[in-house]
Design an enzyme around this catalytic site. Structure first.
Site, PDB file in Angstrom:
ATOM      1  N   ASP B  12       0.827  -0.994  -0.223  1.00 61.59           N
ATOM      2  CA  ASP B  12       0.046  -0.047  -0.122  1.00 61.59           C
ATOM      3  C   ASP B  12       0.754   1.211   0.071  1.00 61.59           C
ATOM      4  OD1 ASP B  12      -2.194   1.273   2.480  1.00 61.59           O
ATOM      5  OD2 ASP B  12      -1.693   2.075   0.466  1.00 61.59           O
ATOM      6  N   LYS B  75       3.164  11.335  -3.532  1.00 63.08           N
ATOM      7  CA  LYS B  75       2.144  10.627  -4.463  1.00 63.08           C
ATOM      8  C   LYS B  75       1.111  11.767  -5.125  1.00 63.08           C
ATOM      9  CE  LYS B  75      -1.474   7.160  -3.651  1.00 63.08           C
ATOM     10  NZ  LYS B  75      -1.954   6.087  -2.634  1.00 63.08           N
ATOM     11  N   GLU B 153      -7.311   0.438  -4.274  1.00 62.17           N
ATOM     12  CA  GLU B 153      -7.400   0.493  -2.859  1.00 62.17           C
ATOM     13  C   GLU B 153      -8.570   0.066  -2.110  1.00 62.17           C
ATOM     14  OE1 GLU B 153      -5.648   4.297  -1.697  1.00 62.17           O
ATOM     15  OE2 GLU B 153      -3.785   3.504  -2.692  1.00 62.17           O
ATOM     16  N   ASP B 176     -12.639   5.777   1.094  1.00 59.95           N
ATOM     17  CA  ASP B 176     -11.345   5.242   1.277  1.00 59.95           C
ATOM     18  C   ASP B 176     -10.862   6.881   1.559  1.00 59.95           C
ATOM     19  OD1 ASP B 176      -8.284   4.133  -0.310  1.00 59.95           O
ATOM     20  OD2 ASP B 176      -8.387   5.246   1.282  1.00 59.95           O
TER      21      ASP B 176
END
Lengths: 397, 551
Positions: B12, B75, B153, B176
């Protein structure tokens, strides 16, 4: 430098609210390219640590993402400074133009007025050379003489006023002068005709008084008095009309001068794909009839052009046709000025020509609404006189 | 393969924290702690020399001291063109920085298990576009990993959760909210199949935005008092940020927090209550709610139909989020899943399901060996609660060997859907550019579509296909993610047919084929996204990463 890169630098300056990149880096205008690049790299490094900072995020990300291009700007900072100066001038241009036009509306300009306008312009941040250029252009467009006009006249201007090349000799000059005088008599506006006549008189007198004119080539002529050469000057061109009056737009002729408009656009390509022939500024005066301005557009056979269209920035200019035909290379686009949609007395509108690669060219149209007042008055007075004369005749019989 | 040396690492790679997991031979997914013993590693890199860097907690400590050489939240820039950072004279793309984080994870895992790890499955937010996914795959490659899949995810989280529900038909809503990204996904479990029905989100909304609101508030308060702004300098800003971050975390369990600020000799303490914080971030919560409602609508579900509500990502610990969602759905979120670890666990499971059909835990169990009854053995779970054993496997509880032998891991089939429509730029009859959508949003992947077009001009010898991503009818409304050129054709008359095939694989990476129908000439391209590194750059980056000393 690629205009897109300059635009990027301008965007950055606008984002961080500084006048130019050197000010942003706390450098003077005389900094060397190496200094600028060094400071810029330092600043980028600093900003790397500030990327996530909500206050500086936009600035940091812009700088990081576009660092390569900004570095390129830093290698020739003078170009950037010049570009920023021009941009800031152009933002003030409408205000400057309005002030000048209101001063010119009186029909003439005194020295004090000119000084006042100059001070205004400098306060706005416009340079003196730009101011003079704008003032000259607007004065010519509206037939107003500048105080300095009568005195400052170079020989080249004289030739241009009469539409002659510099190699013209006396006979040709005389012939041109006579031809133009005759042409002026055809026009209606007395005031403008007088000022234009004065101008060509001046030019003629100056040229005749010049010692260094070209000599006539008499080698192939038989003996006898020299014949009057009918000089083929250019068709009545802008120079005379800017000084004189503006004929009805239907008679306006666009000269076949192709103008590269690419410095105005942001294409950044070296071969033009779309070229607009003719002047880049048009001035029209209209009452209640639609005036159509034909503009010639040519498309070079560039295979990258998949679409080309014309866009009018104002609602009072209608463009026909809006899409350009890619199969034909030369076509005419009509810019129709619609008098009923003109918002003010004096209007300025831009029409731009685009290809799918970007904006290629633009043309400015200044439209002036003629009032009905004077013709109405004249008409009224005339009809009154006629009526009185008729009455008089009646009464006499 | 019978031995564990073919482990698939489930990673992850998060905006603020990363985690990794694997599936042991009993079918139990386990988090692999890093070299410091932590189950999650901060996604922070500190460069302290040309070929040396530190990843993780140590890097976070350095952020206040050397902020220009510490990179966080990378990210958020994955897949961005022209984004390069400079450290010690070297330029790094976001992929390279992420590769360093992945390298650290890989190294720590290898140290723990004692052998080399090659294969991995990396997760991305469901709402990542193809450029961002491609960048993530590249990061894995640069780190020396063989990236088997890039999975979403929320899908991974649902797998980690849905394991014990296999066999029933259920509808899930997965929310999420990570450090930097936000996704809402509506899924269905149909038998042993996990299907993504609809998805939406914001790749630029995350816990960081909550932090920023607090930072701005505190900085404004300081400015009012002293006319100085601590955000103006890097080190004081980072310190302020860290304090606000801690305050935010404590506000999830307490009603008030104090934030001390010390800048240029001036000190003050700003008190923040949970109420104030919620007021400052009201619109962010509203965004989350609106997106959830949109997804429900897209999926064609109703709030009552949702069986399970899953919250993934540390930011979902905030009471305001939980409250908002409970109000919307009328359900309490599932408690047993650890929001920080679920995604990594699910990624490891997905890796096994898709790429390790021979995994020992997928085999039928061996018949139970005869065993002496010993008092000390824990009692065998009764047959009526087989789920008890499976829950134990999924969530890391202590499991007796006997129970494991009785049941086995049931493979779950995963079906994802596209999150962005894909199209092509064509010229219509008036030779105007138009975007034609070939693969609409929400299409289940893998998917292949064939579009028939015609040559626009006479005597063309080459054709260029521009692939677009995003919804819109014109070029400036969409992003061009790639171009394919087919040239060297004989001159084609106008109107000759040409076919364009879009093949969208399970990794949501697109393969484009352009076929000239008459001659059969074909050009295939696996789409390299804009901002991607070409082959040479990739190998250079790999080498450079190899030379780097990563701690």
């Amino acid at each position: 430098m690629d205009p897109r890169t300059l635009t990027l630098a301008a965007e950055f300056c606008r984002l961080v609210q500084v006048s130019d990149l050197l000010t942003y880096l706390n450098l003077g205008d005389d900094a060397s390219p190496d200094e600028v690049r060094g400071r810029l790299a330092q600043r980028r490094k600093q900003m790397q640590g500030m990327q996530s900072n909500p206050k500086y995020k936009q600035e940091a990300l812009f700088l990081i993402k576009n660092f390569a291009k900004l570095d390129l700007i830093a290698t020739s900072p003078n170009e950037h400074l010049e570009d920023m100066r021009r941009r800031s001038e152009s933002t003030h241009m409408p205000v400057l133009e309005m002030t000048i036009l209101s001063a010119l509306s009186g029909g003439s300009l005194s020295e004090e007025q000119e000084d006042f306008l100059l001070r205004n312009a400098l306060e706005l941040g416009v340079s003196e050379s730009t101011f003079r250029e704008v003032l000259g252009r607007l004065a010519r467009a509206h037939g107003v003489n500048l105080p300095g006009d009568a005195v400052a006249a170079e020989d080249a201007d004289h030739f241009k006023v009469l539409g002659l090349p510099k190699t013209a000799h006396r006979a040709q000059i005389r012939a041109a002068y006579e031809a133009r005088s005759r042409a002026l008599q055809q026009l209606s506006d007395r005031k403008k005709v007088l000022s234009a006549q004065a101008r060509i008189d001046r030019a003629f007198a100056q040229l005749m008084a010049t010692e260094t004119l070209a000599e006539e080539d008499t080698s192939d002529r038989p003996t006898g008095p020299p014949a009057r050469n009918r000089v083929r000057t250019e068709p009545i061109d802008q120079a005379i009309f800017n000084a004189a009056t503006m004929p009805p737009a239907s008679q306006r002729v666009a000269g076949p001068r192709a103008i590269e408009q690419l410095s105005r656009g942001d294409l950044g390509v070296s071969t033009p794909t779309l070229v607009v022939s003719g002047p880049s500024d048009y001035s029209v005066r209209l009452r209640n009839r639609v005036v159509s301005i034909p503009v010639e557009v040519s498309l070079a056979g560039n295979r990258d052009v998949d679409a080309a269209w014309v866009h009018s920035a104002v609602e009072w200019i209608e463009v026909r046709p809006r899409q350009l035909n890619l199969d034909s290379s030369m076509q005419v686009v009509h810019l129709r000025v619609l008098p009923q949609l003109l918002p003010a007395e004096l209007n300025r509108g831009e029409v731009s020509f685009h290809t799918n690669a970007g904006r290629a060219a633009s043309v400015v149209v200044v439209a002036r609404r003629s009032s009905y007042l004077i013709p109405a008055l004249v008409g009224g007075v005339t009809s009154l006189i006629i009526a009185l004369m008729a009455l008089g005749w009646f009464l006499r019989t | 393969m019978a031995n564990d040396t073919d482990m698939v690492l489930g990673i992850d790679l998060g905006t603020t924290f990363s985690a990794m997991a694997y599936v042991n031979r009993y079918g139990k997914p386990e988090i692999i702690p890093n070299a410091d013993g932590q189950r999650t590693t901060p996604s922070v890199v500190h460069f302290y020399d040309e070929d040396a860097c530190v990843v993780g907690d140590e890097a976070v400590k350095m952020v206040v001291i050397d902020p220009a050489n510490v990179i966080r939240f990378i990210k958020r820039h994955m897949g961005e063109e022209d984004f390069t950072l400079e450290f010690f004279g070297q330029n790094y793309t976001p992929q390279e920085v992420s590769a360093l984080i992945l390298t650290k994870l890989k190294q720590d895992a290898e140290e723990l298990v004692g052998y080399e790890i090659h294969d991995a499955v990396i997760t991305v937010p469901a709402y990542f576009n193809s450029a961002q996914r491609g960048a993530t795959a590249e990061a894995g490659k640069i780190a020396g990993l063989n990236v088997l899949s890039i999975i979403n995810e929320p899908t991974a989280a649902a797998i980690a959760h849905g394991l014990d529900r296999v066999g029933e038909d259920r509808k899930l809503l997965v929310l999420d909210l990570g450090g930097g990204t936000f996704d809402v996904t509506a899924m269905e479990i149909r038998g042993s199949k996990l299907v993504t029905v609809a998805s939406d989100g914001n790749a630029e909304l995350g816990g960081k935005d909550w932090d920023d609101r607090l930072v701005n508030y505190v900085a404004d308060e300081f400015f009012e008092k002293f006319s100085l702004d601590p955000r103006d300098e890097a080190a004081p800003y980072q310190e302020l940020y860290e304090r606000c971050l801690h305050a935010k975390i404590s506000l999830s369990s307490k009603d008030r927090a104090v934030i001390p600020v010390n800048y240029k000799g001036h000190r003050t303490v700003v008190k923040v209550t949970r109420e104030l914080f919620e007021e400052l971030t009201e619109d962010l919560v509203q965004q989350c709610e609106d997106t959830a409602a949109l997804v429900i609508e897209k999926a064609g579900f109703s709030w009552e139909e949702i069986d399970d509500l899953l919250l993934v990502g540390g930011s979902t610990r905030m009471p305001m989020i939980q409250r908002a969602l409970t109000n919307l759905t009328g359900k309490q979120p599932v408690e047993s899943i650890n929001p920080d670890e679920a995604v990594a666990l699910g990624a490891a499971l997905a890796g096994v399901f898709r790429h390790r059909p021979d995994h020992p835990s997928l085999k039928p169990p061996e018949p139970p060996k005869p065993r002496k009854r010993v008092e000390s053995l824990p009692p065998e779970p009764s047959p009526s609660t087989p789920r008890g054993a499976v829950i134990g496997m999924a969530y890391g509880g202590h499991v007796a060997e006997a129970a494991v032998e009785r049941s086995r891991l049931q493979a779950v089939e995963i079906q994802d859907a596209t999150t962005h429509p894909l199209g092509i730029i064509v010229l219509d009859r008036e030779r105007q550019e138009r975007v034609v959508e070939l693969i609409p949003e929400g299409t289940p992947v893998p998917h292949q579509v064939k579009g028939r077009f015609a040559y626009a001009y006479q005597n063309m010898t080459a054709v260029r296909v521009e692939v677009t991503e995003g919804s819109g009818a014109y070029r400036d409304e969409v992003t061009v993610i790639g171009k394919v050129e087919l040239n060297g054709l004989p001159p084609r008359p106008r109107g000759t047919p040409i076919e364009v095939v879009y093949a969208y694989g399970v990794d949501q990476i697109l393969e484009v084929a352009v076929i000239d129908v008459e001659t059969g000439a074909t050009r295939k391209v696996s789409l390299r996204f804009k901002g991607g590194m070409n082959h040479n750059d990739l190998s250079d980056a790999s080498d450079r990463r190899g030379r780097m000393h990563v701690e």
